[in-house]
Design a protein around this motif. Structure first.
Motif, PDB file in Angstrom:
ATOM      1  N   UNK A 183       5.523   1.154   6.906  1.00 36.24           N
ATOM      2  CA  UNK A 183       4.330   0.860   6.112  1.00 36.24           C
ATOM      3  C   UNK A 183       4.668   0.797   4.626  1.00 36.24           C
ATOM      4  N   UNK A 184       5.495   1.734   4.172  1.00 37.86           N
ATOM      5  CA  UNK A 184       5.890   1.741   2.760  1.00 37.86           C
ATOM      6  C   UNK A 184       6.610   0.450   2.407  1.00 37.86           C
ATOM      7  N   UNK A 185       7.493   0.018   3.302  1.00 37.18           N
ATOM      8  CA  UNK A 185       8.250  -1.208   3.049  1.00 37.18           C
ATOM      9  C   UNK A 185       7.345  -2.443   3.089  1.00 37.18           C
ATOM     10  N   UNK A 186       6.514  -2.536   4.106  1.00 37.59           N
ATOM     11  CA  UNK A 186       5.661  -3.713   4.275  1.00 37.59           C
ATOM     12  C   UNK A 186       4.652  -3.864   3.140  1.00 37.59           C
ATOM     13  N   UNK A 187       4.093  -2.743   2.704  1.00 39.89           N
ATOM     14  CA  UNK A 187       3.042  -2.791   1.677  1.00 39.89           C
ATOM     15  C   UNK A 187       3.589  -2.584   0.261  1.00 39.89           C
ATOM     16  N   UNK A 188       4.913  -2.453   0.167  1.00 37.53           N
ATOM     17  CA  UNK A 188       5.578  -2.311  -1.135  1.00 37.53           C
ATOM     18  C   UNK A 188       4.944  -1.180  -1.959  1.00 37.53           C
ATOM     19  N   UNK A 189       4.807  -0.033  -1.309  1.00 42.33           N
ATOM     20  CA  UNK A 189       4.125   1.110  -1.940  1.00 42.33           C
ATOM     21  C   UNK A 189       4.929   1.649  -3.123  1.00 42.33           C
ATOM     22  N   UNK A 190       6.247   1.762  -2.945  1.00 44.55           N
ATOM     23  CA  UNK A 190       7.050   2.312  -4.045  1.00 44.55           C
ATOM     24  C   UNK A 190       6.963   1.409  -5.276  1.00 44.55           C
ATOM     25  N   UNK A 191       7.070   0.122  -5.065  1.00 45.02           N
ATOM     26  CA  UNK A 191       6.987  -0.824  -6.185  1.00 45.02           C
ATOM     27  C   UNK A 191       5.637  -0.717  -6.893  1.00 45.02           C
ATOM     28  N   UNK A 192       4.584  -0.451  -6.111  1.00 45.02           N
ATOM     29  CA  UNK A 192       3.253  -0.332  -6.704  1.00 45.02           C
ATOM     30  C   UNK A 192       3.118   0.915  -7.574  1.00 45.02           C
ATOM     31  N   UNK A 193       3.976   1.904  -7.347  1.00 47.15           N
ATOM     32  CA  UNK A 193       3.885   3.169  -8.092  1.00 47.15           C
ATOM     33  C   UNK A 193       4.752   3.198  -9.350  1.00 47.15           C
ATOM     34  N   UNK A 194       5.770   2.372  -9.413  1.00 48.25           N
ATOM     35  CA  UNK A 194       6.752   2.511 -10.492  1.00 48.25           C
ATOM     36  C   UNK A 194       6.149   2.303 -11.880  1.00 48.25           C
ATOM     37  N   UNK A 195       5.137   1.462 -11.986  1.00 47.24           N
ATOM     38  CA  UNK A 195       4.524   1.238 -13.299  1.00 47.24           C
ATOM     39  C   UNK A 195       3.896   2.480 -13.888  1.00 47.24           C
TER      40      UNK A 195
END
Length: 230
Positions: A183-195
């Motif tokens: 889920x983290x990979x598919x929804x790009x959760x980490x990328x969404x948090x980096x900002x």
């Protein structure tokens, strides 16, 4: 026994007649019934709660990630990649995590070994130059020269007394409800948090103003202030 002998017995012992006239027990039918009962699967209780509650999709993205306290127990140079270290990191699981980090410009092997770190533990495993990495270590980075790519990179470290494997929480937010790695990979959760992930003026790791915290205190760097966390 002959029929004649049986008649003599019945004459001498008439009380035996009712017993002999009883219907025989059909053992075959009973055995089939017993086998059928044994083979029946008990009905499942559909109202039974699942062992693990599903992650809440409405929570802030940072709570969908799982940051664990870890310690680097082994480190070696990647055999073919000049920027990578390969590490084994104890995060309180049965076996250490193997993780690759592009930190050879910033730390020696001696400085890496034994270091306490934060591990992003629910990222999907990926191969980095042939080495399968099961997560990543969290660092803060700041440019040292605006006109070049030179930067200072350092670990965002948990307190020394924080238990290995402890999951980081965030000041002012509910407990984390981590997504699965897929889920983290598919929804790009980490990328969404980096900002929103930066260190503050005290080098404390923050996400949109919420501090990364363990039961032993906040997680922080040593010198990088206002640095991007990645």
């Amino acid at each position: 026994m002959t029929i004649f002998s049986l008649r003599l017995i019945l004459v001498e012992f008439p009380d035996l007649l009712p017993r002999l006239q009883r219907a025989p027990v059909n053992n075959n039918n009973n055995n089939k019934k017993d086998k059928k009962q044994k083979n029946q699967t008990p009905k499942q209780n559909n109202n039974k709660a699942p062992a693990t509650a599903p992650a809440d999709p409405n929570l802030p993205d940072i709570l969908k990630l799982e940051f664990k306290v870890g310690k680097i127990t082994k480190v070696w140079v990647h055999p073919t990649a000049d920027k990578l270290y390969c590490e084994e990191i104890d995060v309180g699981e049965e076996v250490p995590r193997q993780i690759a980090s592009g930190l050879r410009k910033h730390y020696t092997e001696e400085e890496m070994l034994g270091r306490r770190v934060l591990v992003v533990a629910n990222l999907k495993a990926k191969k980095l130059v042939g080495f399968k990495s099961h997560g990543m270590v969290l660092c803060a980075a700041a440019r040292t020269d605006p006109e070049s790519d030179a930067e200072t990179v350092e670990f965002v470290e948990p307190p020394e007394s924080a238990p290995l494997g402890e999951v980081v929480t965030f000041d002012g937010l509910p407990p984390p409800s981590p997504f699965t790695p897929s889920q983290v990979d598919k929804r790009k959760v980490f990328q969404a948090c980096t900002g929103g992930m930066k260190t503050n003026e005290d080098c404390v790791g923050m996400w949109n103003g919420h501090a990364f915290r363990t039961t032993a205190g906040v997680c922080k760097g040593r010198i990088v202030k206002g640095g991007d966390m990645r």
